[in-house]
Design a protein around this motif. Structure first.
Motif, PDB file in Angstrom:
ATOM      1  N   TYR A  25      31.003  39.204  48.952  1.00 33.44           N
ATOM      2  CA  TYR A  25      31.320  37.783  48.988  1.00 33.44           C
ATOM      3  C   TYR A  25      30.594  37.242  50.271  1.00 33.44           C
ATOM      4  CZ  TYR A  25      34.907  37.669  45.290  1.00 33.44           C
ATOM      5  OH  TYR A  25      35.464  37.720  44.252  1.00 33.44           O
ATOM      6  N   THR A  26      30.784  37.797  51.381  1.00 31.50           N
ATOM      7  CA  THR A  26      30.359  36.985  52.491  1.00 31.50           C
ATOM      8  C   THR A  26      28.890  37.110  52.611  1.00 31.50           C
ATOM      9  OG1 THR A  26      30.986  36.635  54.911  1.00 31.50           O
ATOM     10  CG2 THR A  26      30.400  39.054  54.267  1.00 31.50           C
ATOM     11  N   MET A  27      28.211  38.432  52.149  1.00 30.62           N
ATOM     12  CA  MET A  27      26.901  38.495  52.266  1.00 30.62           C
ATOM     13  C   MET A  27      25.965  37.568  51.281  1.00 30.62           C
ATOM     14  SD  MET A  27      26.502  42.607  52.350  1.00 30.62           S
ATOM     15  CE  MET A  27      24.433  42.452  52.285  1.00 30.62           C
ATOM     16  N   VAL A  28      26.455  37.375  50.238  1.00 32.86           N
ATOM     17  CA  VAL A  28      25.901  36.557  49.014  1.00 32.86           C
ATOM     18  C   VAL A  28      26.299  34.912  49.473  1.00 32.86           C
ATOM     19  CG1 VAL A  28      25.910  35.502  46.884  1.00 32.86           C
ATOM     20  CG2 VAL A  28      26.290  37.927  47.111  1.00 32.86           C
ATOM     21  N   TYR A  29      27.346  34.675  50.106  1.00 28.31           N
ATOM     22  CA  TYR A  29      27.479  33.397  50.718  1.00 28.31           C
ATOM     23  C   TYR A  29      26.749  32.919  51.828  1.00 28.31           C
ATOM     24  CZ  TYR A  29      29.788  28.946  51.757  1.00 28.31           C
ATOM     25  OH  TYR A  29      30.078  27.616  52.298  1.00 28.31           O
ATOM     26  N   ILE A  35      29.605  31.424  45.890  1.00 24.67           N
ATOM     27  CA  ILE A  35      30.840  32.092  45.781  1.00 24.67           C
ATOM     28  C   ILE A  35      30.786  32.794  44.305  1.00 24.67           C
ATOM     29  CG2 ILE A  35      33.411  32.224  45.595  1.00 24.67           C
ATOM     30  CD1 ILE A  35      32.420  31.158  48.286  1.00 24.67           C
ATOM     31  N   ASN A  36      30.329  34.001  44.389  1.00 24.03           N
ATOM     32  CA  ASN A  36      30.238  34.846  43.385  1.00 24.03           C
ATOM     33  C   ASN A  36      31.598  35.711  42.939  1.00 24.03           C
ATOM     34  OD1 ASN A  36      29.157  36.598  41.322  1.00 24.03           O
ATOM     35  ND2 ASN A  36      28.457  38.262  42.721  1.00 24.03           N
ATOM     36  N   PHE A  37      31.990  34.804  42.035  1.00 25.00           N
ATOM     37  CA  PHE A  37      33.336  35.102  41.556  1.00 25.00           C
ATOM     38  C   PHE A  37      33.253  36.281  40.507  1.00 25.00           C
ATOM     39  CE2 PHE A  37      34.844  30.598  42.803  1.00 25.00           C
ATOM     40  CZ  PHE A  37      36.052  31.448  43.578  1.00 25.00           C
ATOM     41  N   GLY A 235      38.132  35.477  57.687  1.00 26.36           N
ATOM     42  CA  GLY A 235      37.278  35.981  58.831  1.00 26.36           C
ATOM     43  C   GLY A 235      35.959  34.962  59.087  1.00 26.36           C
ATOM     44  N   GLY A 236      35.903  34.145  58.411  1.00 28.50           N
ATOM     45  CA  GLY A 236      34.400  33.301  58.259  1.00 28.50           C
ATOM     46  C   GLY A 236      33.505  33.811  57.412  1.00 28.50           C
ATOM     47  N   ILE A 237      33.550  32.992  56.333  1.00 27.54           N
ATOM     48  CA  ILE A 237      32.708  33.439  54.957  1.00 27.54           C
ATOM     49  C   ILE A 237      31.329  33.228  55.371  1.00 27.54           C
ATOM     50  CG2 ILE A 237      32.777  31.234  53.718  1.00 27.54           C
ATOM     51  CD1 ILE A 237      33.083  33.099  51.099  1.00 27.54           C
ATOM     52  N   GLY A 238      30.372  34.364  55.155  1.00 23.36           N
ATOM     53  CA  GLY A 238      29.055  34.349  55.616  1.00 23.36           C
ATOM     54  C   GLY A 238      28.970  35.230  56.651  1.00 23.36           C
ATOM     55  N   LEU A 239      29.974  35.826  57.392  1.00 29.65           N
ATOM     56  CA  LEU A 239      29.820  36.409  58.600  1.00 29.65           C
ATOM     57  C   LEU A 239      30.407  37.760  58.314  1.00 29.65           C
ATOM     58  CD1 LEU A 239      31.528  33.910  61.131  1.00 29.65           C
ATOM     59  CD2 LEU A 239      28.835  34.331  60.795  1.00 29.65           C
ATOM     60  N   LEU A 285      38.143  32.622  61.008  1.00 33.70           N
ATOM     61  CA  LEU A 285      38.730  33.070  62.366  1.00 33.70           C
ATOM     62  C   LEU A 285      37.547  33.171  63.249  1.00 33.70           C
ATOM     63  CD1 LEU A 285      40.970  34.111  63.851  1.00 33.70           C
ATOM     64  CD2 LEU A 285      40.303  36.416  63.148  1.00 33.70           C
ATOM     65  N   LEU A 286      36.321  33.529  62.711  1.00 33.05           N
ATOM     66  CA  LEU A 286      34.820  33.599  63.569  1.00 33.05           C
ATOM     67  C   LEU A 286      34.126  32.545  63.338  1.00 33.05           C
ATOM     68  CD1 LEU A 286      34.442  37.560  63.463  1.00 33.05           C
ATOM     69  CD2 LEU A 286      35.530  36.140  65.132  1.00 33.05           C
ATOM     70  N   GLY A 287      34.384  31.961  62.321  1.00 36.75           N
ATOM     71  CA  GLY A 287      33.369  30.778  61.814  1.00 36.75           C
ATOM     72  C   GLY A 287      33.328  29.481  62.850  1.00 36.75           C
TER      73      GLY A 287
END
Length: 294
Positions: A25-29, A35-37, A235-239, A285-287
């Protein structure tokens, strides 16, 4: 103390699965803000490929794991090229609807071929069925293998992203697609590589879940996929580090709620966490909050 240690091992096992799915999820975003559901259903396909490899082709666990990852890698690239690439410049709602449609397509295509009944994984080798004593607690070999493979794959992912040419291209595209294209990076191939790597991790998670719970079905990707999405957002999507933290956090939360005697409410707790994090810290959290020009 022994009971606490036992629950920690259980949480690490479950959290490893969520972390592997959340990474996709986070790599694609991080690359294309999508958001690849359908990602949870790629995980489901990996579980079935592992099942067929063991039950029909009579392959071993390692070969089945590798085949499940390879099949999901190819599936991820096909999904990106067929469903998402033509919509690269479309509105976000169009892409989101397409992702939901692709998810349903994978679920009911699988149901058409294998039926709606749950499938039982075949008898596992002795090294997967055994137990070991660690610090006075009984740990199943399956749990140790799941944790070990998850850590190995996560470390390998970090190596790829940080040191290889593909990883550097992925980081460049995530920052600025146009600038990356001007620097000679093939953006389309980089996006496909991102889908391939994320889908391979989901495929590995599917096979590991199959040997752990010994039961799979065509709709098994829905709830874990949504929980992994919660983990990525937490965690912070994209991270990538955020996905790891979020996956293990969800694993510990679920295990803690179940250990307290409220297993019926563990799913509600996970989604309540999503609501809270979106209200308190939408970037995760990290974003970090980033202003967007309009």
């Amino acid at each position: 103390m022994e009971e606490v240690l036992q629950q920690v091992i259980n949480a690490l096992s479950v959290g490893s699965i969520y972390a592997l799915i959340a990474l996709g999820y986070t790599m694609v975003y991080g690359i294309i803000q999508l958001i690849n559901f359908a990602h949870g259903d790629v995980y489901m396909v990996g579980a079935f490929v592992g099942y067929w490899s063991m039950a029909v082709a009579r392959l071993g666990f390692v070969e089945s794991l590798a085949l499940g990852m390879l099949a999901c890698m190819v599936l991820g690239v096909v999904i990106e090229r067929v469903a998402y690439k033509p919509l690269r410049n479309s509105t976000r709602i169009a892409v989101l609807i397409t992702a939901i449609g692709m998810s349903l397509l994978l679920e009911y295509t699988m149901m058409f071929f294998v039926g709606a009944e749950a499938k039982q994984y075949p008898a596992l080798p002795d090294f997967l069925n055994g137990t070991v004593q660690v610090a006075g607690i009984t740990v199943r070999n399956q749990q140790l293998i799941i944790i070990g493979i998850a850590i190995l794959l996560m470390a390998l992912l970090q190596f790829v992203v940080r040191t290889t040419r593909v990883g550097k291209a992925m980081r460049a595209v995530s920052q600025d697609q146009d600038a990356a294209r001007l620097m000679g990076i093939n953006v389309d191939n980089t996006i496909s590589a991102t889908f391939a790597i994320g889908s391979a991790l989901a495929g590995a998670a599917g096979v590991l879940v199959g040997i752990y719970y010994n039961s799979i079905n065509p709709l098994m990707g829905i709830l874990p996929g949504l929980k992994a999405f919660v983990a990525a957002v937490f965690g912070g999507i994209g991270l990538i580090p955020g996905a790891l933290i979020g996956g293990y956090f969800i694993g510990f939360t679920e295990t803690g709620v179940s250990a307290a005697g409220y297993s019926m409410y563990k799913d509600a707790v996970v989604f309540a966490i999503l609501i809270v994090i979106l209200i308190v810290k939408p970037a995760g959290l990290l974003g970090r909050d980033v202003r967007e020009k309009v």
